[in-house]
Scaffold this active site. Structure first.
Site, short mmCIF file in Angstrom:
data_model
loop_
_atom_site.label_atom_id
_atom_site.label_comp_id
_atom_site.label_asym_id
_atom_site.label_seq_id
_atom_site.Cartn_x
_atom_site.Cartn_y
_atom_site.Cartn_z
N CYS A 31 -90.20 35.97 75.64
CA CYS A 31 -90.49 35.78 74.22
C CYS A 31 -91.65 36.66 73.78
O CYS A 31 -91.87 36.84 72.59
CB CYS A 31 -90.81 34.33 73.93
N PHE B 231 -84.42 29.00 79.42
CA PHE B 231 -84.07 29.53 80.74
C PHE B 231 -85.03 30.59 81.24
O PHE B 231 -85.11 30.85 82.43
CB PHE B 231 -82.64 30.11 80.71
N SER C 231 -84.99 29.13 71.44
CA SER C 231 -84.64 30.06 70.36
C SER C 231 -84.99 29.45 68.99
O SER C 231 -85.08 28.23 68.85
CB SER C 231 -83.15 30.39 70.43
N GLU D 22 -80.30 24.26 81.45
CA GLU D 22 -79.19 24.00 82.36
C GLU D 22 -78.78 25.25 83.13
O GLU D 22 -78.01 25.18 84.08
CB GLU D 22 -78.00 23.43 81.57
N LYS E 212 -86.36 18.05 80.04
CA LYS E 212 -84.96 18.51 80.00
C LYS E 212 -85.03 20.02 80.14
O LYS E 212 -85.21 20.76 79.16
CB LYS E 212 -84.31 18.11 78.68
P1 NAD Z 1 -82.14 27.98 73.73
O1 NAD Z 1 -82.71 27.67 72.41
O2 NAD Z 1 -80.71 28.34 73.81
O3 NAD Z 1 -82.33 26.72 74.72
C1 NAD Z 1 -83.58 26.10 74.88
C2 NAD Z 1 -83.35 24.64 75.26
O4 NAD Z 1 -82.63 23.99 74.20
C3 NAD Z 1 -82.52 24.47 76.52
O5 NAD Z 1 -83.03 23.41 77.27
C4 NAD Z 1 -81.13 24.15 75.97
O6 NAD Z 1 -80.37 23.32 76.84
C5 NAD Z 1 -81.44 23.40 74.69
N1 NAD Z 1 -80.39 23.60 73.66
C6 NAD Z 1 -79.61 24.70 73.49
N2 NAD Z 1 -78.77 24.51 72.45
C7 NAD Z 1 -79.03 23.29 71.95
C8 NAD Z 1 -78.51 22.54 70.86
N3 NAD Z 1 -77.53 23.02 70.07
N4 NAD Z 1 -79.01 21.31 70.62
C9 NAD Z 1 -79.99 20.81 71.39
N5 NAD Z 1 -80.53 21.49 72.44
C10 NAD Z 1 -80.06 22.71 72.71
O7 NAD Z 1 -83.06 29.13 74.37
P2 NAD Z 1 -82.83 29.93 75.72
O8 NAD Z 1 -81.70 30.88 75.55
O9 NAD Z 1 -82.81 29.00 76.89
O10 NAD Z 1 -84.21 30.73 75.82
C11 NAD Z 1 -84.42 31.95 75.17
C12 NAD Z 1 -85.10 31.76 73.83
O11 NAD Z 1 -86.32 31.06 74.01
C13 NAD Z 1 -85.49 33.08 73.18
O12 NAD Z 1 -85.23 32.98 71.81
C14 NAD Z 1 -86.99 33.18 73.43
O13 NAD Z 1 -87.71 33.96 72.51
C15 NAD Z 1 -87.37 31.76 73.34
N6 NAD Z 1 -88.64 31.51 74.00
C16 NAD Z 1 -89.73 31.32 73.21
C17 NAD Z 1 -90.96 31.15 73.79
C18 NAD Z 1 -92.18 30.93 72.95
O14 NAD Z 1 -93.20 30.60 73.50
N7 NAD Z 1 -92.12 31.09 71.64
C19 NAD Z 1 -91.09 31.16 75.19
C20 NAD Z 1 -89.95 31.34 75.96
C21 NAD Z 1 -88.72 31.52 75.35
#
Ligand code: NAD
Length: 499
Positions: free
Chosen positions: A281, A149, A226, A176, A173
């Site tokens: 991040c 997000f 994450s 959401e 994808k």
């Molecule tokens: P998230 O992991 O909750 O979600 C990321 C994606 O995974 C979304 O599209 C979500 O719908 C999907 N998702 C969530 N739960 C899932 C599951 N159980 N099974 C399958 N798919 C699932 O992350 P977020 O809260 O949207 O974003 C924040 C996180 O992203 C932070 O931890 C941040 O550090 C990380 N991030 C990392 C980078 C990087 O380059 N390393 C860059 C941006 C964000």
């Protein structure tokens, strides 16, 4: 209430399943949109469209691809404000920050516009008598991107410009929680002349993600999000035989040596910790103060942090917006309210903060925790909010050991005037991206982005040359055109030798 749609085969498609999510405006707390959650059938439809499109896109000329990408770049440039407004309305970040993420995404489109240079193969002539060898790289087919997000425009643009420039077709994808920017990018790609099916967007949750991870026609998966989900994506997609890069979470440290310019270090710490309300991040969430600088540094950080203007992202005077959801806001606040009991000194407590006239927004104020023990949850977890921990150490070596003991290794920075110490730090620190007097060392598009340890699963960083490699596979062709004057070579059962 606006109903959002998927984008499949070059046009919007209404969600067919009953499952959907709510998209809120974090500044008001109001639900403004509904986003459909894709069923397995809808994901299959997007993958099928991408597979059909690949039949011609995968062999389209580089000239055609780059012409479309140049047009897309111009459209992106012209629609920067509109995309930034969509981001602010769903994510909450301030407009200038949203413009910044569009600019950094555009950098990757710039890179993709020059894909002709990166895709040039290699040729060695006369490796043996009348034998030439060439190395080429070819696209994979249908590839998928799953994005977080916190950068709803930039992170998808870390992926798809290079993927489609190299001849793949793409299924995105997006998160959401703020899905509209992805749809705007799909519209602009279509307007630029991208053939139907080359770029598709399916919204949703685990159902959609899991289908992409198991679909036999998806050849590679790029994920950013994450750490627990990154680890799951990497394991599952690998088990299904796919190429995968999964970028995870972070806890980024900034080491401040006693000789640093403390005003510059305090400016940098405040900007990098509280920008985008800490939902980056690459945010600095831990400052490691070496030697006697701690008290003065904390005082300077505090003076600056107290002046930050918090408010709705579309108010040009706001410097920091709200958090993405109420649930996340409450979780972030819990780290601050629990910090004192874990041994930290609470210098600034932002929990319970609200903005007048926007009382239902997902607000939190600035928090600054000093002398945080490494055992505190506020230090150990990626908080992803405007909470900065300061840790005290006596020496450079102690600071490096502390940073290297973190399970994360995304970005890190050193602030010093000592070139020798900075050089040692570059070599000794266990992180994928290092800043020297630069707090958020996000690499430019033509280098690559990626962390170490629990911040990245897979062996490719994202974008830059790594992006081109990730989205292509190598092929080496050995060619011989015998001269009739050579006469027949005769049968030789020995392993081919070059002579
Ligand atoms: P998230 O992991 O909750 O979600 C990321 C994606 O995974 C979304 O599209 C979500 O719908 C999907 N998702 C969530 N739960 C899932 C599951 N159980 N099974 C399958 N798919 C699932 O992350 P977020 O809260 O949207 O974003 C924040 C996180 O992203 C932070 O931890 C941040 O550090 C990380 N991030 C990392 C980078 C990087 O380059 N390393 C860059 C941006 C964000």
């Amino acid at each position: 209430m606006k109903n959002l749609q998927h984008w499949i085969n070059g046009k919007p498609r209404e969600g067919s399943s009953e499952r959907h999510g709510a998209v809120h405006n974090p500044a008001t707390g109001a639900q403004e949109k509904r986003v459909p959650f894709a069923s397995v059938d809808e994901v299959d439809a997007a993958v099928a469209a991408a597979k059909d499109a690949y039949a011609t896109w995968g062999t389209s000329s580089l000239a055609k691809r780059t012409t479309i990408l140049f047009k897309f770049r111009a459209l992106l440039d012209a629609h920067r404000d509109e995309i930034a407004e969509l981001i602010t309305a769903e994510h909450g970040k301030v407009h200038s920050d949203a413009l910044g993420e569009v600019a950094r995404g555009l950098e990757i489109v710039d890179l993709a516009c020059g894909i002709t240079v990166q895709l040039k193969g290699e040729l060695s002539t006369e490796v043996a008598s009348r034998v030439d060898v060439s190395s080429i790289r070819q696209p994979l087919g249908v590839v998928a991107g799953i994005t977080p997000f916190n950068f709803p425009a930039m992170v998808p643009m870390w992926m798809f410009p290079i993927a489609i420039a190299t001849g793949n077709t793409f299924v995105l994808k997006p998160s959401e929680k703020d899905p509209s920017a992805a749809l705007k990018l799909a519209e602009l790609l279509a307007e630029a002349g991208l053939p139907d099916g080359v770029f598709n967007v399916v919204h949703g949750d685990k159902v959609a993600v899991d289908r992409l991870l198991e679909h036999p026609d998806v050849k590679a998966v790029s994920f950013v999000g994450s750490t627990p989900i990154a680890r799951y994506i990497h394991t599952t997609a690998s088990a299904n035989g796919k190429r995968v890069q999964a970028l995870g979470g972070a806890k980024n440290h900034m080491l401040v040596l006693p000789d640093a310019d403390l005003d510059a270090a305090a400016d940098a710490a405040v900007s990098a910790a509280y920008g985008s309300a800490g939902e980056r991040c690459m945010a600095i969430s831990a400052v490691v103060a070496v030697g006697a600088v701690g008290d003065e540094l904390v005082q300077k950080i505090r003076e600056r942090a107290e002046k930050i203007k918090i408010g709705p992202g579309n108010d040009p005077t706001s410097e920091m917006g709200p958090l993405i959801t109420k649930v996340h806001r409450d979780k972030v606040a819990s780290y601050v309210t629990g910090a004192a009991a874990e041994g930290a000194e609470v210098v600034l407590d932002g929990s319970g903060y609200t903005v007048e006239g926007f009382e239902d927004g997902h607000w939190i104020g600035i928090s600054l925790l000093d002398k945080v023990p490494t055992t505190a949850k506020a230090y150990q977890d990626e908080i992803f909010g405007p909470v900065l921990c300061v840790l005290r150490v006596d020496t450079y070596d102690e600071g490096v050991a502390l940073i290297n003991s973190s399970p994360f290794g995304n970005g890190t920075a050193i602030f010093t005037r000592d070139g020798g110490a900075a050089r040692r730090f570059q070599l000794e620190i266990e992180a994928g991206m290092v800043g020297v007097n630069v707090p958020i060392p996000v690499p430019v598009g033509y280098h690559s982005f990626g962390g170490w340890k629990d911040s990245l699963f897979g062996d490719h960083h994202i974008y830059g040359n790594d992006g081109t490699h990730f989205y292509t596979r190598g092929k080496v062709v050995t060619t011989r055109w015998p001269d009739p004057a050579d006469g027949p070579g005769g049968v030789d059962l020995g392993f081919p030798r070059n002579h």
